[in-house]
Design an enzyme around this catalytic site. Structure first.
Site, short mmCIF file in Angstrom:
data_model
loop_
_atom_site.label_atom_id
_atom_site.label_comp_id
_atom_site.label_asym_id
_atom_site.label_seq_id
_atom_site.Cartn_x
_atom_site.Cartn_y
_atom_site.Cartn_z
N LYS A 62 7.64 2.39 8.15
CA LYS A 62 8.67 1.41 7.77
C LYS A 62 8.33 0.94 6.37
CE LYS A 62 6.03 -2.53 8.94
NZ LYS A 62 5.80 -3.76 8.17
N HIS B 116 -5.97 8.68 6.46
CA HIS B 116 -5.43 9.47 5.34
C HIS B 116 -6.48 9.70 4.26
CE1 HIS B 116 -1.29 9.09 6.87
NE2 HIS B 116 -0.96 9.99 5.97
#
Lengths: 280, 185
Positions: B104, B39
């Site tokens: 999550k 990222h």
């Protein structure tokens, strides 16, 4: 004095790394079943069923339960009448981790330094804790520890006046803030007393107990049971999606401490509570 | 418990709008993997105005760093990693048209605001179910940042990937609602 060739340590750790990461212990599987019997949330029960199925798929296919096969935390209890031969003990441990993580197709999750972050490529170095004990045996424990739950851990240097209520409040705060992040249902490892570093080490060591096994001291056993109930009242539930199964067990270890201090550390363990032991 | 909703990537605004927190979904099609290190590189490229290794428009990113595949296998264990580590980067990716993320754990207020503003969705998968989830991954190919090892960007083809809507584009948050429902009063 008994001699032990360190190559045996390498062999043992290699095998333990693969087994620990692919076989979930019966203690955890039993805890899933107990939770399924009382969990009212549909989503929560669905998660617990997925975790049981995951454990059987991992075992059948000899594949890791979780992609985070962890940092290799090794506890070595060395008998004082034991003499290691054939090489460096620490290097033998790392070599076992290196071989196990390669041959078991486990993930290599260690970076050489925390700021420049280049992967070491073989999951070494292990985190090694050595203690010397009476006798001439070596007890080795390997606990692969995932990063997600480790990151949700915390430590507080409380005042003695904060007492047991302060300890309870800190444990509940850690679990509450962590919420869904550490993959609940979790095991909550708590270290009370000692010094700054000992509290953290005790919290980690408490996680080596079978899930839900209480401290042998009745006072601390009762405190574990009380905290377990309080944690499960938070409503976080399996994977944090709501439910009454937030924790499978709270484990507390304590140690004498300074008259001015009350250290408390919380080390959170995800449901993939993996550890293997061997005596050589 | 209602039947899961079947979704196929890429997603349109309409696909995203119909999803509500707590919906169980089965996702099929192409998804891309990326963790923090990947990222950081993607967002650096966006800031420099350079092309990305894949076009995020309509796509889904799965936060995962799988174990290596055994011989003859497509992938190793491949469950979700904790999503908050991607929070600094996700709003930028969503502005580029990203429609879904699978991970999550909690997301930041900035990410939740971006989901609302640009119509995107955050799914939770079962952490620690890496062996189970691997069975729905039918192909995997590293398309960028091979040097990052498990953190490289992979293009996955998935069939019936099980997940639950945690943050929808209407401002809902399953973690907050679920907890409220089951917390002892």
């Amino acid at each position: 004095m008994r001699e032990l060739d360190v190559s045996l340590i390498t062999q043992a750790l290699k095998r333990m790394a693969i087994e620990a990461n692919t076989e979930l212990g019966d203690d955890v599987l039993c805890a899933f079943d107990k939770a399924l019997a009382i969990e009212p949330s549909d989503t929560g029960r669905d998660v617990l069923e997925q975790l049981k199925l995951n454990a059987s798929i991992a075992s059948e296919n000899k594949m890791p339960l979780c992609q985070d096969t962890g940092v290799a935390v090794v506890f070595a209890e060395v008998g004082q009448d034991l003499h290691f031969v054939g090489g460096d003990l620490n290097e033998a441990i790392d070599e076992g981790v290196r071989q196990g993580y390669a041959e078991g197709y486990l993930r290599k999750s260690i970076v050489r330094d925390p700021l420049n972050r280049v992967n070491t490529g073989d999951n070494t170095p292990a985190i090694i804790h050595i203690t010397v004990v009476p006798g001439d045996k070596l007890k080795l424990t390997l606990a692969p520890k995932g990063g997600g739950s480790e990151n949700m851990s915390g430590i507080a240097m409380l005042k003695p006046a904060d007492g047991v209520e302060g300890v309870k409040a800190f444990v509940l705060e850690c679990v509450s803030v962590a919420g869904p992040n550490p993959c609940p249902p979790i095991i909550v490892g708590v270290g009370v007393g000692g010094t700054f570093e000992i509290a953290a080490l005790l919290a980690k060591k408490s996680l080596l107990r079978p899930v839900g096994e209480h401290n042998s001291d009745p006072y601390y056993a009762a405190l574990e049971a009380e905290l377990q109930e309080e944690v499960n009242k938070l409503g976080i539930g399996p994977m944090g999606m709501g439910g009454v199964t937030t924790s499978l067990g709270v484990h507390i270890e304590y140690h004498p401490c300074h008259i001015a201090s009350l250290p408390v550390a919380v080390n959170i363990q995800c449901h993939s509570a993996r550890h293997k032991e061997v005596e050589l | 418990m209602s039947d899961p909703i079947r979704l196929t990537t890429p997603f349109s605004d309409a696909d995203v709008e119909k999803l509500k927190i707590g919906d169980r979904v089965l996702i099929s099609g192409v998804i891309y993997t990326a963790r923090d290190a990947a990222h950081a590189r993607l967002v650096e490229l966006i800031e420099k105005g350079e092309a990305l290794p894949f076009d995020p428009a309509g796509q889904v990113i799965y936060f995962v760093g799988p174990t290596p595949p055994k011989p003859g296998k497509v992938i190793g264990s491949a469950g979700p990693t904790t999503s908050y580590r991607m929070d600094p980067y996700s709003p930028t990716m969503i502005e580029q048209g990203l429609k879904g993320m699978i991970g999550k754990g909690k997301r930041s207020d900035e990410v939740k605001a971006a989901l609302k503003e640009h119509k995107a969705v955050y799914f939770g998968a079962t952490g620690g179910a890496g062996a189970l989830i691997s069975l729905c991954i039918k192909s995997a190919q590293v398309i960028a940042y091979d040097d990052l090892g498990p953190e490289a960007i992979r293009k996955l083809t998935v069939e019936d990937f099980p997940a639950t809507v945690v943050n929808d584009c209407h401002g809902g948050d399953l973690y907050m609602e679920g907890r409220k429902q089951y917390a002892a009063k």
